[in-house]
Design a protein around this motif. Structure first.
Motif, short mmCIF file in Angstrom:
data_model
loop_
_atom_site.label_atom_id
_atom_site.label_comp_id
_atom_site.label_asym_id
_atom_site.label_seq_id
_atom_site.Cartn_x
_atom_site.Cartn_y
_atom_site.Cartn_z
N THR A 104 0.98 -1.21 0.10
CA THR A 104 -0.02 -0.15 -0.17
C THR A 104 0.74 1.23 -0.01
N THR A 105 2.17 1.11 0.62
CA THR A 105 3.00 2.36 0.83
C THR A 105 4.29 2.23 0.96
N GLU A 106 5.16 2.72 0.47
CA GLU A 106 6.56 2.55 0.69
C GLU A 106 7.39 3.87 0.52
N SER A 107 8.56 3.92 1.58
CA SER A 107 9.26 5.32 1.47
C SER A 107 10.52 4.70 2.02
N LEU A 108 11.65 5.56 2.11
CA LEU A 108 12.79 5.46 2.59
C LEU A 108 12.94 6.68 3.83
N PHE A 109 13.38 6.37 4.88
CA PHE A 109 13.30 7.17 5.94
C PHE A 109 14.65 7.38 6.37
N VAL A 110 15.29 8.84 6.74
CA VAL A 110 16.62 8.80 7.41
C VAL A 110 16.52 9.33 8.87
N TYR A 111 17.22 8.48 9.70
CA TYR A 111 17.24 8.99 11.02
C TYR A 111 18.46 9.21 11.45
N VAL A 112 18.56 10.01 12.83
CA VAL A 112 20.06 10.36 13.17
C VAL A 112 19.94 9.96 14.59
N ALA A 113 21.24 8.98 14.83
CA ALA A 113 21.13 8.85 16.17
C ALA A 113 21.61 10.07 17.36
N ILE A 114 21.27 10.09 18.49
CA ILE A 114 21.39 11.13 19.26
C ILE A 114 21.95 10.75 20.74
N ASP A 115 22.82 11.37 21.54
CA ASP A 115 23.27 11.03 22.60
C ASP A 115 22.54 11.76 23.79
N GLU A 116 22.58 11.58 24.99
CA GLU A 116 21.87 12.29 26.21
C GLU A 116 21.66 13.82 25.90
N ASP A 117 22.67 14.36 25.14
CA ASP A 117 22.54 15.67 25.25
C ASP A 117 21.69 16.38 23.69
N HIS A 118 21.22 15.26 23.14
CA HIS A 118 20.65 15.43 22.07
C HIS A 118 21.38 15.84 20.60
N ARG A 137 19.02 -5.42 0.77
CA ARG A 137 19.73 -4.12 0.71
C ARG A 137 19.72 -3.68 -0.87
N GLU A 138 19.85 -4.68 -1.71
CA GLU A 138 19.90 -4.35 -3.18
C GLU A 138 18.25 -3.64 -3.56
N GLN A 139 17.31 -4.31 -2.98
CA GLN A 139 16.01 -3.65 -3.32
C GLN A 139 16.08 -2.42 -2.83
N ALA A 140 16.48 -1.91 -1.52
CA ALA A 140 16.65 -0.68 -0.96
C ALA A 140 17.44 0.37 -1.81
N LEU A 141 18.54 -0.04 -2.31
CA LEU A 141 19.15 0.83 -3.25
C LEU A 141 18.79 1.01 -4.36
N GLU A 142 17.94 0.33 -4.89
CA GLU A 142 17.17 0.38 -6.33
C GLU A 142 16.17 1.42 -6.09
N ALA A 143 15.39 1.35 -5.00
CA ALA A 143 14.55 2.30 -4.83
C ALA A 143 14.91 3.74 -4.48
N GLU A 144 16.09 3.69 -3.86
CA GLU A 144 16.79 5.10 -3.43
C GLU A 144 17.17 5.72 -4.98
N ALA A 145 17.80 4.91 -5.93
CA ALA A 145 18.17 5.30 -7.26
C ALA A 145 17.10 5.76 -8.07
N GLU A 146 15.89 5.06 -7.83
CA GLU A 146 14.78 5.58 -8.78
C GLU A 146 14.29 6.98 -7.93
N LEU A 147 14.23 6.94 -6.90
CA LEU A 147 13.66 8.20 -6.34
C LEU A 147 14.47 9.56 -6.79
N ALA A 148 16.01 9.04 -6.78
CA ALA A 148 16.89 10.02 -7.08
C ALA A 148 16.72 10.45 -8.60
N ASN A 149 16.28 9.35 -9.36
CA ASN A 149 16.10 9.70 -10.97
C ASN A 149 14.59 10.26 -11.16
#
Length: 151
Positions: A104-118, A137-149
């Motif tokens: 139904t839905t798919e996306s690529l998300f980016v998260y950032v790790a943070i310490d106790e001081d944010h 991993r290959e499927q995700a990289l292909e999806a990333e390339a499609e988004l970039a294009n």
């Protein structure tokens, strides 16, 4: 180092009346919330620390999820930077009686790790030690390339 398959998360959310829009389908905002939560769980499993959402790539809702069905959310880390973590997230409509699924839905998300001081915090190296992990991993990289294009 953390293996890709160790970051794989799969959760189900039964679509209840309070989760729906005027058409008795899962509200898109609820689906995004579940995707973001499950993606963050995958990122935190990878990083071993708190992670926050930094970005969502293009999100397209291609099929609705009716009340009474299940939203099946799959998430896994497919790439990591110094402090950032890229997670592929897919949502499926799942019939709880038959197990039949439909994307139904798919996306690529980016998260950032943070310490106790944010503040951004370093993350481990991602490894891929299985054929299934390499396939994901290959499927995700292909999806990333499609988004970039401009898919």
């Amino acid at each position: 180092m953390t293996d890709l398959m160790e970051t794989y998360i799969e959760n189900r959310h039964l679509i209840q009346p309070n989760d729906t829009n005027n058409y008795d389908m899962a509200h898109g905002g609820n689906v995004l919330k579940w995707m973001d939560t499950d993606g963050a769980l995958s990122a935190m499993r990878f990083a071993g620390q708190t992670c926050v959402t930094a970005r969502m790539e293009q999100v397209n809702f291609v099929q609705p999820i009716p009340r009474g069905d299940t939203a099946l959310i799959q998430a896994y880390v497919y790439k990591a930077g110094e402090t950032s973590i890229r997670v592929r997230i897919k949502a499926f409509r799942e019939n709880p009686q038959t197990g039949e699924t439909e994307l139904t839905t798919e996306s690529l998300f980016v998260y950032v790790a943070i310490d106790e001081d944010h503040k951004p915090s370093p993350v481990p190296e991602l490894t891929v030690e299985s054929d299934e992990g390499e396939r994901l991993r290959e499927q995700a990289l292909e999806a990333e390339a499609e988004l970039a294009n401009g898919r």
